[in-house]
Scaffold this motif. Structure first.
Motif, mmCIF file in Angstrom:
data_model
loop_
_atom_site.group_PDB
_atom_site.id
_atom_site.type_symbol
_atom_site.label_atom_id
_atom_site.label_comp_id
_atom_site.label_asym_id
_atom_site.label_seq_id
_atom_site.Cartn_x
_atom_site.Cartn_y
_atom_site.Cartn_z
ATOM 1 N N HIS A 1 0.851 -1.193 0.000
ATOM 2 C CA HIS A 1 0.000 0.000 0.000
ATOM 3 C C HIS A 1 0.884 1.240 0.000
ATOM 4 C CE1 HIS A 1 -3.998 -1.572 0.109
ATOM 5 N NE2 HIS A 1 -3.580 -2.523 0.915
ATOM 6 N N PRO A 2 0.421 2.317 -0.672
ATOM 7 C CA PRO A 2 1.281 3.493 -0.812
ATOM 8 C C PRO A 2 1.674 4.112 0.534
ATOM 9 C CG PRO A 2 -0.713 3.718 -2.144
ATOM 10 C CD PRO A 2 -0.855 2.464 -1.351
ATOM 11 N N ASN B 1 -0.513 9.732 -3.084
ATOM 12 C CA ASN B 1 0.431 8.875 -2.360
ATOM 13 C C ASN B 1 0.967 7.760 -3.258
ATOM 14 O OD1 ASN B 1 0.052 10.365 -0.039
ATOM 15 N ND2 ASN B 1 -1.605 9.065 0.692
ATOM 16 N N TYR B 2 0.107 7.296 -4.158
ATOM 17 C CA TYR B 2 0.515 6.240 -5.098
ATOM 18 C C TYR B 2 1.647 6.733 -6.001
ATOM 19 C CZ TYR B 2 0.124 3.283 -9.275
ATOM 20 O OH TYR B 2 0.397 2.481 -10.348
ATOM 21 N N ILE B 3 1.495 7.935 -6.549
ATOM 22 C CA ILE B 3 2.521 8.473 -7.448
ATOM 23 C C ILE B 3 3.840 8.630 -6.694
ATOM 24 C CG2 ILE B 3 3.214 10.530 -8.752
ATOM 25 C CD1 ILE B 3 0.141 10.905 -9.303
ATOM 26 N N TYR B 4 3.726 9.223 -5.496
ATOM 27 C CA TYR B 4 4.923 9.419 -4.672
ATOM 28 C C TYR B 4 5.628 8.096 -4.402
ATOM 29 C CZ TYR B 4 7.346 9.677 -0.172
ATOM 30 O OH TYR B 4 8.246 9.533 0.839
ATOM 31 N N GLY C 1 9.069 7.197 -6.146
ATOM 32 C CA GLY C 1 10.072 7.506 -5.135
ATOM 33 C C GLY C 1 10.638 6.284 -4.438
ATOM 34 N N HIS C 2 9.775 5.276 -4.215
ATOM 35 C CA HIS C 2 10.212 4.154 -3.385
ATOM 36 C C HIS C 2 9.831 2.788 -3.940
ATOM 37 C CE1 HIS C 2 11.379 6.904 -0.151
ATOM 38 N NE2 HIS C 2 10.316 7.596 -0.500
ATOM 39 N N GLY C 3 9.282 2.766 -5.147
ATOM 40 C CA GLY C 3 8.743 1.510 -5.667
ATOM 41 C C GLY C 3 9.760 0.599 -6.313
ATOM 42 N N TYR C 4 10.808 1.185 -6.909
ATOM 43 C CA TYR C 4 11.759 0.372 -7.665
ATOM 44 C C TYR C 4 12.777 -0.245 -6.723
ATOM 45 C CZ TYR C 4 9.833 2.485 -11.876
ATOM 46 O OH TYR C 4 8.996 2.875 -12.874
ATOM 47 N N VAL C 5 12.542 -1.503 -6.386
ATOM 48 C CA VAL C 5 13.487 -2.225 -5.540
ATOM 49 C C VAL C 5 13.806 -3.529 -6.258
ATOM 50 C CG1 VAL C 5 12.658 -1.243 -3.371
ATOM 51 C CG2 VAL C 5 11.574 -3.294 -4.288
ATOM 52 N N GLN D 1 7.074 -2.381 -6.327
ATOM 53 C CA GLN D 1 6.202 -2.972 -5.307
ATOM 54 C C GLN D 1 4.895 -2.204 -5.099
ATOM 55 O OE1 GLN D 1 8.528 -3.013 -1.765
ATOM 56 N NE2 GLN D 1 9.024 -0.851 -1.836
ATOM 57 N N TYR D 2 4.745 -1.030 -5.727
ATOM 58 C CA TYR D 2 3.487 -0.290 -5.594
ATOM 59 C C TYR D 2 2.623 -0.397 -6.841
ATOM 60 C CZ TYR D 2 5.783 1.595 -1.519
ATOM 61 O OH TYR D 2 6.420 1.713 -0.323
ATOM 62 N N PHE D 3 3.128 -1.024 -7.891
ATOM 63 C CA PHE D 3 2.378 -1.161 -9.125
ATOM 64 C C PHE D 3 1.450 -2.376 -9.005
ATOM 65 C CE2 PHE D 3 2.051 -2.125 -13.777
ATOM 66 C CZ PHE D 3 1.514 -0.917 -14.146
ATOM 67 N N ALA D 4 0.230 -2.240 -9.566
ATOM 68 C CA ALA D 4 -0.812 -3.246 -9.318
ATOM 69 C C ALA D 4 -0.317 -4.665 -9.583
ATOM 70 C CB ALA D 4 -2.037 -2.943 -10.157
ATOM 71 N N ASN D 5 0.327 -4.907 -10.749
ATOM 72 C CA ASN D 5 0.757 -6.278 -11.024
ATOM 73 C C ASN D 5 2.267 -6.458 -10.819
ATOM 74 O OD1 ASN D 5 2.061 -5.314 -13.249
ATOM 75 N ND2 ASN D 5 0.604 -6.122 -14.736
ATOM 76 N N LEU D 6 2.865 -5.533 -10.128
ATOM 77 C CA LEU D 6 4.266 -5.579 -9.672
ATOM 78 C C LEU D 6 5.306 -5.344 -10.772
ATOM 79 C CD1 LEU D 6 4.165 -8.595 -7.170
ATOM 80 C CD2 LEU D 6 3.966 -6.167 -6.643
#
Lengths: 428, 281
Positions: free
Chosen positions: B44-45, B165-168, B172-176, B199-204
């Protein structure tokens, strides 16, 4: 009409006397929603919701007419025209959010209005016609709301239209032909959008017309009341104006306050984010859901997953429409002579379960499908049909109602006496 | 008669639902649902903590201007902003001359028709223009992006659940790195080449390469340190504004409306008590 002690319209001003002779419109209003309509003195706040529904329709018509001045019903530009309303039209964001949330408020107050009717037995003789016209209004509202949701031409608009018009293709043999004829194409497109816009503009005025009949039919027996006991004499009633106009003003204020909080501070709470993506026939959303007010019916539709003689889809469609159409037969399904559930202990319990059941169906309609959710929806759907078609007729025959008060006035005085001797003595 | 027919219809619906219910249960038992990678590893964002959130939310104009700079220097290479006009930038505190300069200096020119030859041509942007798309059309956009279409960003903050919050979180923190546990549990869900684990994108697995890769990628005009987190927050603030430019007017009007209606409710209540004072009900 109504009671012999109803006040008569007596214009004092010469101009009003002149008008009354030529066109007695003020007299009509006076008798319909003025001092000339005697109403039971014991109505509670649940009786505000008819007026609130009328106010909501008025808001929808006014905001809708202005929005139609800026909206373009063309599949190529509809989505963009909504965005220009939101960005460039003076107070366009206000009009559009008021209209979108106004639809939710309208359905909300109508659901409470229907619930009031169920609880206090307002559908029973002699008010069957009021109830039947009410169900017609509800059906018209659902059609209008559905077509209105298609107009922004977002992803949920398009795919919602795809799913809902798909119901017609469940009809054996001619289903697909009917669907193509209704849509004006093989899928929702410009032709469908245009006719939805035309009908979305027309139906509210049809609703207004049926509301006139609804109120007309109501004024013949007069309003029901929380005891369900008929009016016995003049002491049981008060004139609609000023008594209930004053009370309705309070209800209207609270309604507008809730509406304002929604509109100004959380206008997209009840919408779906996907509808801010322009319609794309090539990309199906992960999870197609209707607006919140259709969710219980959507859950019933989805609960039919087994073929039995007929196709599962056809069962679902029949059940979904049946779940609303059965309301037309309610006055004859419930044969109990007692109206108010306050005096029907068993019916009251089942009605409580029904309320919970509809809320569960609403949850199921919006939830991501999983075996548990589908199972819950099937159980809740079973109760929905069993409640109206099987349990209700049996309860009406077998239950023993509590003793009714002799009159509305007696019930009122008893209630006040129950509050404590001192207070009652002071009031006397 | 009505009751007999009704009970038969009711029995039919209940029977068919019972069959369906039986089917659901037996399917559940014989074929229990399997967990999916999206279900288990999607996050979740995070809260971007924007000043525009909440009842009295207002835009932080300096932050939105910084976000615009991020859009201009990073996002606008692929993403259009087709419902926003250059003139709208005056709402962010730029004056007319600045907006004119921004429009004129915009790298992508506005498509037009050469008035002499009638051929397709381009001209510099003016404030009344919408932001031009970086690609001539969707096909060109897909061709340049590994067959993925970069979505328009005008409404992105409203077109996703918890959009700001999703965009942020996403940029900002999704690419791991894809968690080893995920690959172990769901070998089929290994991120395919050409896609990126987020990790924040719907299908990852998202087609967009990480847009904000290092601190200082943008040199802010106001001197704020441009960490990845800061840039993600700022662009989220900017896209909140593009999605809902009238947010401040809405909050202000709402405040007035609520105060008015509270007073109205008290007055109506008083009138009601006054009218009914002599009558028991």
């Amino acid at each position: 009409m109504s009671f012999p002690w109803a006040k008569h319209y007596q214009p004092k001003q010469p101009l009003m006397r002149w008008l009354d002779e030529k066109l007695p419109l003020p007299r009509l209003v006076y008798n319909a929603v003025g001092a000339g309509y005697p109403v039971p003195r014991n109505l509670n706040y649940f009786w505000n919701f008819g007026v609130l529904a009328g106010a909501a329709l008025g808001i929808q018509i006014i905001t809708g007419i202005v929005l139609a001045m800026h909206y373009a019903a063309n599949a190529g530009v509809a989505f963009g025209s909504i965005e220009s309303i939101m960005r460039d039209v003076n107070a366009g964001w206000f009009l559009r959010y008021a209209h979108a949330n106004g639809a939710s408020m309208f359905l909300l107050v109508v659901y409470i209005h229907i619930g009031r009717g169920l609880y206090y037995g307002s559908y029973k003789a002699p008010r069957e016609m009021v109830w039947l016209l009410g169900v017609v209004i509800f059906l018209l509202m659902m059609a209008t709301a559905f077509m209105g949701y298609v107009l922004p031409w977002g992803q949920m608009s398009f795919w919602g239209a795809q799913v809902i018009t798909g119901f017609f293709s469940a009809i054996p043999l001619v289903g697909d032909t009917i669907r193509v004829w209704l849509l004006g194409g093989f899928a929702p497109d410009n032709a469908a959008l245009n006719r939805f816009f035309s009908l979305h503009y027309l139906l509210p005025f049809v609703i207004a017309g049926v509301i006139v009949l609804h109120i007309w039919a109501l004024h013949i027996p007069g309003s029901n009341n929380p005891t369900g006991v008929e009016v016995k004499g003049e002491q049981d009633t008060v004139p609609f104006h000023p008594y209930y106009t004053a009370k309705d003003a309070v209800g209207l204020g609270v309604f507008m306050l809730v509406f304002a909080l929604l509109l100004f501070f959380s206008p997209n709470l009840l919408g779906h984010p996907d509808n801010y993506i322009e319609a794309n026939p090539l990309s199906t959303p992960a999870h197609i859901v209707p607006e919140w007010y259709f969710l219980p019916f959507y859950a019933i539709l989805k609960s039919f997953t087994a073929n039995f003689i007929l196709d599962a889809k056809l069962w679902g469609v029949l059940a979904m429409f049946g779940s609303i159409l059965l309301l037309f037969f309610l006055p004859w399904l419930d044969s109990s002579p007692v109206r108010s559930a306050n005096f029907r202990p068993l019916y009251r319990k089942f009605l409580g379960v029904l309320l919970l059941d509809v809320l569960v169906l609403g949850y199921v309609g919006g939830a991501e499908p999983s075996p548990g959710v589908i199972l819950l929806g099937q159980i809740a759907s079973i109760y929905y049909f069993a409640h109206f078609l099987i349990i209700l007729p049996i309860v009406a025959r077998s239950e023993r109602p509590r003793p009714l008060p002799n009159s509305i006035t007696e019930a009122v005085l008893e209630k006040h006496a129950g509050l404590g001797p001192t207070k009652s003595a002071m009031a006397n | 008669m009505v009751r007999i027919i009704a009970s038969l219809v009711g029995a039919a619906f209940v029977f068919v639902l019972g069959l369906a219910l039986f089917g659901t249960v037996s399917e559940w038992v014989s074929n229990p649902p399997v967990e999916s990678a999206e279900h288990e590893f999607h996050h979740h964002p995070l809260d971007a903590g924007l000043s525009s959130a909440g009842f009295f939310g207002k835009f932080d104009r300096r932050q939105v201007q910084r976000g615009f700079q991020v859009y201009q220097e990073v996002c606008s290479a692929c993403h259009s902003l087709k419902y926003v006009s250059f003139r709208d930038l005056t709402q962010l505190g730029y004056n007319d001359a600045e907006v004119k300069a921004i429009a004129k200096g915009w790298k992508i020119e506005q498509p037009t028709i050469n008035p002499d030859t009638g051929e397709a041509s381009t001209r510099p942007n003016v404030p009344s223009d919408r932001f031009p798309s970086p690609f001539a059309n969707d096909i060109a956009a897909r061709a340049a992006n590994n067959n993925a279409l970069p979505p328009d960003l005008s409404l992105m903050a409203k077109a996703r659940h918890d959009g700001a919050n999703y965009i942020y979180s996403l940029v900002g923190h999704g690419y791991v790195a894809q968690p080893a546990e995920l690959i172990r549990k769901f070998p089929a869900s290994k991120t395919p080449t050409g896609l990126h684990y987020n990790q924040y994108f719907a299908n990852l697995n998202i087609a967009m390469p990480p847009p904000l890769t290092q601190d200082g990628q943008v040199t802010y005009a106001d001197g704020t340190r441009a960490s990845v987190d800061q840039m993600a927050k700022d662009v989220s603030a900017f896209l909140t504004w593009t999605a809902e430019p009238r947010l401040e007017a809405r909050h202000a009007a709402g405040f007035g409306a609520v105060v008015f209606l509270i007073i109205f409710c008290f007055l109506a209540w008083g009138a009601y008590q006054n009218v009914w004072r002599d009558l028991k009900h």
